[in-house]
Scaffold this motif. Sequence first.
Motif, PDB file in Angstrom:
ATOM      1  N   ALA A  51       0.835  -1.205   0.000  1.00 17.51           N
ATOM      2  CA  ALA A  51       0.000   0.000   0.000  1.00 17.51           C
ATOM      3  C   ALA A  51       0.871   1.257   0.000  1.00 17.51           C
ATOM      4  CB  ALA A  51      -0.937  -0.006   1.202  1.00 17.51           C
ATOM      5  N   LYS A  52       1.949   1.253   0.758  1.00 18.14           N
ATOM      6  CA  LYS A  52       2.851   2.415   0.793  1.00 18.14           C
ATOM      7  C   LYS A  52       3.463   2.656  -0.588  1.00 18.14           C
ATOM      8  CE  LYS A  52       4.308   1.585   5.529  1.00 18.14           C
ATOM      9  NZ  LYS A  52       5.476   1.244   6.355  1.00 18.14           N
ATOM     10  N   ASP A  53       3.863   1.584  -1.259  1.00 20.23           N
ATOM     11  CA  ASP A  53       4.489   1.698  -2.583  1.00 20.23           C
ATOM     12  C   ASP A  53       3.487   2.070  -3.671  1.00 20.23           C
ATOM     13  OD1 ASP A  53       6.926   0.999  -1.470  1.00 20.23           O
ATOM     14  OD2 ASP A  53       6.784  -1.104  -2.070  1.00 20.23           O
ATOM     15  N   PHE A  54       2.309   1.456  -3.647  1.00 23.79           N
ATOM     16  CA  PHE A  54       1.306   1.591  -4.713  1.00 23.79           C
ATOM     17  C   PHE A  54       0.481   2.868  -4.567  1.00 23.79           C
ATOM     18  CE2 PHE A  54      -2.801  -0.238  -6.603  1.00 23.79           C
ATOM     19  CZ  PHE A  54      -2.385  -0.111  -7.911  1.00 23.79           C
ATOM     20  N   ARG A  55       0.343   3.362  -3.343  1.00 22.68           N
ATOM     21  CA  ARG A  55      -0.465   4.559  -3.042  1.00 22.68           C
ATOM     22  C   ARG A  55      -1.869   4.448  -3.653  1.00 22.68           C
ATOM     23  NH1 ARG A  55       1.937   8.605  -0.842  1.00 22.68           N
ATOM     24  NH2 ARG A  55       0.749  10.199  -1.919  1.00 22.68           N
ATOM     25  N   ILE A  68      -6.529  -3.192   8.476  1.00 25.50           N
ATOM     26  CA  ILE A  68      -7.285  -1.935   8.404  1.00 25.50           C
ATOM     27  C   ILE A  68      -6.765  -0.957   9.466  1.00 25.50           C
ATOM     28  CG2 ILE A  68      -9.554  -0.869   8.781  1.00 25.50           C
ATOM     29  CD1 ILE A  68     -10.744  -3.526   7.589  1.00 25.50           C
ATOM     30  N   ARG A  69      -6.576  -1.457  10.689  1.00 24.21           N
ATOM     31  CA  ARG A  69      -6.074  -0.583  11.768  1.00 24.21           C
ATOM     32  C   ARG A  69      -4.679  -0.052  11.433  1.00 24.21           C
ATOM     33  NH1 ARG A  69      -8.071  -5.012  15.088  1.00 24.21           N
ATOM     34  NH2 ARG A  69     -10.210  -4.510  15.655  1.00 24.21           N
ATOM     35  N   ALA A  70      -3.821  -0.910  10.865  1.00 22.52           N
ATOM     36  CA  ALA A  70      -2.456  -0.492  10.507  1.00 22.52           C
ATOM     37  C   ALA A  70      -2.480   0.585   9.421  1.00 22.52           C
ATOM     38  CB  ALA A  70      -1.636  -1.702  10.047  1.00 22.52           C
ATOM     39  N   ILE A  71      -3.357   0.425   8.434  1.00 26.15           N
ATOM     40  CA  ILE A  71      -3.482   1.419   7.365  1.00 26.15           C
ATOM     41  C   ILE A  71      -3.947   2.747   7.945  1.00 26.15           C
ATOM     42  CG2 ILE A  71      -4.851   2.059   5.326  1.00 26.15           C
ATOM     43  CD1 ILE A  71      -4.708  -0.963   4.526  1.00 26.15           C
ATOM     44  N   ARG A  72      -4.881   2.700   8.876  1.00 26.39           N
ATOM     45  CA  ARG A  72      -5.408   3.917   9.492  1.00 26.39           C
ATOM     46  C   ARG A  72      -4.336   4.662  10.305  1.00 26.39           C
ATOM     47  NH1 ARG A  72      -8.067   4.683   6.062  1.00 26.39           N
ATOM     48  NH2 ARG A  72     -10.076   3.771   5.686  1.00 26.39           N
ATOM     49  N   GLN A  73      -3.308   3.949  10.754  1.00 26.69           N
ATOM     50  CA  GLN A  73      -2.226   4.552  11.541  1.00 26.69           C
ATOM     51  C   GLN A  73      -1.092   5.083  10.669  1.00 26.69           C
ATOM     52  OE1 GLN A  73      -2.366   4.951  14.946  1.00 26.69           O
ATOM     53  NE2 GLN A  73      -4.449   4.241  14.602  1.00 26.69           N
ATOM     54  N   PRO A 117       0.727   7.388   8.040  1.00 22.14           N
ATOM     55  CA  PRO A 117       0.623   8.678   7.350  1.00 22.14           C
ATOM     56  C   PRO A 117       0.611   8.457   5.830  1.00 22.14           C
ATOM     57  CG  PRO A 117       2.332   8.737   9.041  1.00 22.14           C
ATOM     58  CD  PRO A 117       1.893   7.306   8.903  1.00 22.14           C
ATOM     59  N   GLY A 118      -0.222   9.171   5.138  1.00 25.66           N
ATOM     60  CA  GLY A 118      -0.320   9.015   3.688  1.00 25.66           C
ATOM     61  C   GLY A 118      -1.337   7.966   3.264  1.00 25.66           C
ATOM     62  N   LEU A 119      -1.738   7.105   4.187  1.00 28.00           N
ATOM     63  CA  LEU A 119      -2.749   6.082   3.869  1.00 28.00           C
ATOM     64  C   LEU A 119      -3.985   6.211   4.752  1.00 28.00           C
ATOM     65  CD1 LEU A 119      -0.507   2.874   3.543  1.00 28.00           C
ATOM     66  CD2 LEU A 119      -1.505   4.228   1.680  1.00 28.00           C
ATOM     67  N   ALA A 120      -3.878   6.974   5.809  1.00 30.77           N
ATOM     68  CA  ALA A 120      -4.938   7.049   6.817  1.00 30.77           C
ATOM     69  C   ALA A 120      -6.298   7.422   6.235  1.00 30.77           C
ATOM     70  CB  ALA A 120      -4.551   8.024   7.915  1.00 30.77           C
ATOM     71  N   ASP A 121      -6.319   8.195   5.146  1.00 24.41           N
ATOM     72  CA  ASP A 121      -7.589   8.642   4.577  1.00 24.41           C
ATOM     73  C   ASP A 121      -8.045   7.824   3.376  1.00 24.41           C
ATOM     74  OD1 ASP A 121      -7.793  10.689   6.456  1.00 24.41           O
ATOM     75  OD2 ASP A 121      -6.598  12.047   5.226  1.00 24.41           O
TER      76      ASP A 121
END
Length: 126
Positions: free
Chosen positions: A41-45, A64-69, A71-75
């Motif tokens: 997810a960090k790489d693909f944005r 899901i919780r990790a993504i919400r934490q 930065p850059g993916l939280a939203d």
Amino acid sequence: MARILVVEDNALNIKLFCDLLAAHGHDARPVTDSRLALDAAKDFRPNLVITDIQLPYISGLELIRAIRQEPGLADVPIMAVTAYAGQGDDDRIRAAGAQAYVSKPISVARFVQEVSALLPKEASVA
């Protein structure tokens, strides 16, 4: 064209989801190992994350919780998909941070409708 990350350990489901998304003009990136999903997810944005809830290693709720934490993916909107829809699952999934929830076996029409509803308008145009 939206970038959509699909986290699913079942090969048939990942093919179905990615084929459906591609047919609607989206760039779908499959991830079959939940341990790799956050880095992917960090790489693909992505503009949207679709994740199974029942995953080996890291559950969909943990992801899901990790993504919400992050930065850059939280939203980034998240749609959860699960075959084990029980009492209270919808509340638990939404409490973890997912905006939508679809049960398996999926209704193709509902799946596509939920994806379209979650994507930012500029990303949903094919």
